[in-house]
Scaffold this active site. Structure first.
Site, PDB file in Angstrom:
ATOM      1  N   LYS A 259     -17.575  46.366  52.862  1.00  0.00           N
ATOM      2  CA  LYS A 259     -17.537  45.127  52.081  1.00  0.00           C
ATOM      3  C   LYS A 259     -17.735  45.376  50.601  1.00  0.00           C
ATOM      4  O   LYS A 259     -17.419  44.533  49.780  1.00  0.00           O
ATOM      5  CB  LYS A 259     -18.500  44.061  52.603  1.00  0.00           C
ATOM      6  CG  LYS A 259     -19.866  44.510  53.054  1.00  0.00           C
ATOM      7  CD  LYS A 259     -20.611  43.277  53.583  1.00  0.00           C
ATOM      8  CE  LYS A 259     -21.563  43.578  54.699  1.00  0.00           C
ATOM      9  NZ  LYS A 259     -22.843  44.140  54.278  1.00  0.00           N
TER      10      LYS A 259
ATOM     11  N   LYS B 201     -24.075  56.516  48.197  1.00  0.00           N
ATOM     12  CA  LYS B 201     -24.411  55.409  47.290  1.00  0.00           C
ATOM     13  C   LYS B 201     -24.942  55.912  45.956  1.00  0.00           C
ATOM     14  O   LYS B 201     -24.686  55.311  44.914  1.00  0.00           O
ATOM     15  CB  LYS B 201     -25.412  54.449  47.946  1.00  0.00           C
ATOM     16  CG  LYS B 201     -24.784  53.700  49.117  1.00  0.00           C
ATOM     17  CD  LYS B 201     -25.449  52.382  49.434  1.00  0.00           C
ATOM     18  CE  LYS B 201     -24.598  51.631  50.442  1.00  0.00           C
ATOM     19  NZ  LYS B 201     -25.222  50.432  50.977  1.00  0.00           N
TER      20      LYS B 201
ATOM     21  N   LYS C  58     -14.606  54.567  55.742  1.00  0.00           N
ATOM     22  CA  LYS C  58     -14.830  53.379  56.584  1.00  0.00           C
ATOM     23  C   LYS C  58     -14.559  52.086  55.820  1.00  0.00           C
ATOM     24  O   LYS C  58     -14.712  52.037  54.597  1.00  0.00           O
ATOM     25  CB  LYS C  58     -16.253  53.387  57.148  1.00  0.00           C
ATOM     26  CG  LYS C  58     -17.335  53.030  56.157  1.00  0.00           C
ATOM     27  CD  LYS C  58     -18.626  52.616  56.864  1.00  0.00           C
ATOM     28  CE  LYS C  58     -19.570  52.031  55.840  1.00  0.00           C
ATOM     29  NZ  LYS C  58     -20.285  50.865  56.219  1.00  0.00           N
TER      30      LYS C  58
HETATM   31  P1  ATP Z   1     -20.635  47.931  53.969  1.00  0.00           P
HETATM   32  O1  ATP Z   1     -20.489  49.406  53.901  1.00  0.00           O
HETATM   33  O2  ATP Z   1     -19.520  47.277  54.692  1.00  0.00           O
HETATM   34  O3  ATP Z   1     -20.881  47.337  52.608  1.00  0.00           O
HETATM   35  P2  ATP Z   1     -23.008  48.412  55.411  1.00  0.00           P
HETATM   36  O4  ATP Z   1     -22.559  49.286  56.517  1.00  0.00           O
HETATM   37  O5  ATP Z   1     -23.654  49.109  54.288  1.00  0.00           O
HETATM   38  O6  ATP Z   1     -21.852  47.518  54.847  1.00  0.00           O
HETATM   39  P3  ATP Z   1     -24.037  46.187  56.923  1.00  0.00           P
HETATM   40  O7  ATP Z   1     -23.021  45.244  56.499  1.00  0.00           O
HETATM   41  O8  ATP Z   1     -25.375  45.645  56.966  1.00  0.00           O
HETATM   42  O9  ATP Z   1     -24.076  47.409  55.948  1.00  0.00           O
HETATM   43  O10 ATP Z   1     -23.620  46.769  58.334  1.00  0.00           O
HETATM   44  C1  ATP Z   1     -23.746  45.973  59.460  1.00  0.00           C
HETATM   45  C2  ATP Z   1     -23.290  46.673  60.700  1.00  0.00           C
HETATM   46  O11 ATP Z   1     -21.895  46.926  60.656  1.00  0.00           O
HETATM   47  C3  ATP Z   1     -23.948  48.037  60.927  1.00  0.00           C
HETATM   48  O12 ATP Z   1     -24.254  48.155  62.297  1.00  0.00           O
HETATM   49  C4  ATP Z   1     -22.891  49.019  60.538  1.00  0.00           C
HETATM   50  O13 ATP Z   1     -23.028  50.231  61.250  1.00  0.00           O
HETATM   51  C5  ATP Z   1     -21.635  48.278  60.954  1.00  0.00           C
HETATM   52  N1  ATP Z   1     -20.465  48.689  60.180  1.00  0.00           N
HETATM   53  C6  ATP Z   1     -20.342  48.680  58.828  1.00  0.00           C
HETATM   54  N2  ATP Z   1     -19.119  49.101  58.471  1.00  0.00           N
HETATM   55  C7  ATP Z   1     -18.453  49.384  59.631  1.00  0.00           C
HETATM   56  C8  ATP Z   1     -17.135  49.865  59.939  1.00  0.00           C
HETATM   57  N3  ATP Z   1     -16.264  50.133  58.988  1.00  0.00           N
HETATM   58  N4  ATP Z   1     -16.800  50.050  61.239  1.00  0.00           N
HETATM   59  C9  ATP Z   1     -17.678  49.772  62.220  1.00  0.00           C
HETATM   60  N5  ATP Z   1     -18.926  49.317  62.006  1.00  0.00           N
HETATM   61  C10 ATP Z   1     -19.321  49.121  60.736  1.00  0.00           C
END
Ligand code: ATP
Ligand code: LTN
Length: 328
Positions: free
Chosen positions: A198, A112, A195
Site C-alpha cells: 500500500k 524501510k 510484493k
Molecule cells: P504494505 O507493505 O502493504 O504497506 P504491510 O505489510 O507493511 O503493508 P499491513 O498492511 O499491516 O502491513 O499488513 C497486513 C497483513 O497483510 C500482514 O499479514 C501482511 O503479511 C499481509 N500482506 C501485506 N502485503 C501482502 C502481500 N503483498 N501479499 C500477501 N500478504 C500481504
C-alpha cells in the site's frame, strides 16, 4: 478451550487484495475453530508519518473492512491496539530483553530504513517487531495468520518468548506463524519482483478494496506480463504467475481447470476474466464497507466489546510479567 489466534493490520493507506488474500481471507476461515483476536494496530502505523485525522478515520475504516470481509463479531474479537495500554507497556519490558543485532537483521527494517538518510532512521521502524511481539505474547497466542513478509517477525517473537521463559520462568507461549501456500505473497501488478504494497509509489501496483470496477479493469489491463505464449502456471513467468494466483484464489478453481479454461487463449481473454472475477469478489465488500461506516454506533460498540475482552486477558498477563521481573 479453543486455541488462540492473534493478527493485526496497520491503518495506513488503503488495504489491497494482497492484504486480503494474504491475511483477512485466511482469518475468515479460522474463526469457527479458534478464539480469534483481530487488532487494528494503530501504534504500529505511527512508526512512519501519519496525518492525525486520516489515521483516526482509517482506524475505523479497517474495522469496517474486517466486518465487510466476513469477520463475525459474534465469533471473533475486533479491537484497536491503543485501547489496551498493556501493548505499549509490555513492549518496553520486552525491549529490555531484545538485542540490537537481531533487530538489525529484520528484512522489513532493512527495506524501510533504506529510504531514510542514515542519521534520521526513525527508531520506531527499528523496534517495531518488539511491539508486534508484545501484541502476540500478551494473549498466549498459539497461531499468527499473516503473509510471508511477517514470518521473520513471528520467529523473533518466538525467540523473545524463549529467552524470557529461560530467564524468568515459564511465562509466554511460543507462537507459530500460520501462512497459506497461495496468496501469502501477492506481488505488485506493475513490478512482480516486489510484493504488492500500500505504500507503493504508483497506484498501478495494487488493487485496493475500495477501487471502483473501472479502476480494477484499468489496472489489470496494465499489469506487467511477458511476451511468451500460453496461459500456464510457470513460476519463471512472474507477472503471469502472480495474476494466475489471484485468479485461482478468487475463482476457487484448480490450476488444471484454469489452464484448460485458457487453452488456446491469450492475455486479452485472461485479463478480462481476471478483472471480472476480482470485481465479483471485491465489489460486494466495497459496498458493505460503505454501509458499515454509516453505522457509527454499531462499529463503536464492537470495538468497545473487543477491547474489553482483550484487556481482561492482557491485564493478567502484564501483572505476571511484572512480578517475574521484579517490577511489582
Ligand atoms: P504494505 O507493505 O502493504 O504497506 P504491510 O505489510 O507493511 O503493508 P499491513 O498492511 O499491516 O502491513 O499488513 C497486513 C497483513 O497483510 C500482514 O499479514 C501482511 O503479511 C499481509 N500482506 C501485506 N502485503 C501482502 C502481500 N503483498 N501479499 C500477501 N500478504 C500481504
Ligand atoms: N507487523 C504487521 C502488523 C502486525 C501484526 C501484529 C501481525 C502488528 N502486530 C501481531 C500479526 C500479529 C505488519 O506490518 N503487517
Amino acid at each position: 478451550m479453543k486455541k488462540r489466534i492473534f493478527s493485526g493490520i496497520q491503518p495506513s493507506g488503503n488495504l489491497h487484495i494482497g492484504n486480503y488474500l494474504g491475511s483477512i481471507y485466511n482469518w475468515v476461515n479460522l474463526q469457527n475453530d479458534f478464539d480469534c483476536l483481530f487488532c487494528i494496530v494503530n501504534l504500529h502505523a505511527i512508526t512512519v508519518n501519519q496525518d492525525p485525522k486520516t489515521l483516526r478515520d482509517k482506524t475505523k475504516e479497517i474495522a469496517a473492512i474486517y466486518l465487510a470481509c466476513g469477520i463475525d463479531p459474534v465469533k471473533s474479537h475486533i479491537f484497536i491496539q491503543s485501547d489496551v495500554k498493556e501493548h505499549a507497556e509490555l513492549m518496553w519490558l520486552l525491549n529490555t530483553q531484545a538485542y540490537f543485532g537481531e533487530l538489525s537483521r529484520m528484512t522489513q527494517f532493512k527495506d524501510k530504513s533504506d529510504k531514510f538518510k542514515n542519521e534520521n532512521i526513525p527508531l520506531g521502524i527499528f523496534n517495531y517487531p518488539i511491539l508486534m511481539a508484545a501484541d502476540i505474547l500478551l494473549y498466549n497466542t498459539e497461531l499468527v495468520p499473516v503473509g510471508e513478509d511477517q514470518k521473520q517477525h513471528v520467529e523473533l517473537t518466538r525467540d523473545l518468548a524463549k529467552r524470557f521463559n529461560n530467564k524468568f520462568g515459564e511465562t509466554f507461549k511460543e507462537p507459530e506463524p500460520y501462512i497459506l501456500k497461495d496468496g501469502a505473497k501477492i506481488m505488485g501488478l506493475d513490478n512482480p519482483d516486489k510484493k504488492m504494497s500500500k505504500s507503493a509509489e504508483s497506484a498501478y501496483n495494487y488493487i485496493s478494496l475500495i477501487d471502483s470496477d473501472d479502476d480494477i479493469i484499468r489496472k489489470i489491463k496494465k499489469a506487467a506480463t511477458d511476451s511468451e505464449n500460453g496461459i500456464k502456471f510457470d513460476k519463471n513467468r512472474k507477472g503471469l504467475h502472480n495474476l494466475l494466483t489471484i485468479y485461482k484464489m478468487f475463482s476457487l478453481k484448480s490450476e488444471k481447470e484454469i489452464e484448460k479454461e485458457f487453452e488456446n487463449k491469450g492475455y486479452g481473454d485472461f485479463k478480462k476474466a481476471l478483472a471480472e472475477e476480482i470485481i465479483e469478489n471485491i465489489s460486494p465488500i466495497r459496498e458493505k464497507i460503505k454501509e458499515i461506516l454509516k453505522e457509527k454506533k454499531y462499529l463503536d460498540k464492537i470495538l468497545e466489546d473487543g477491547a474489553n475482552y482483550a484487556r481482561n486477558i492482557a491485564e493478567k498477563k502484564i501483572i505476571e510479567v511484572k512480578k517475574k521481573m521484579g517490577i511489582i
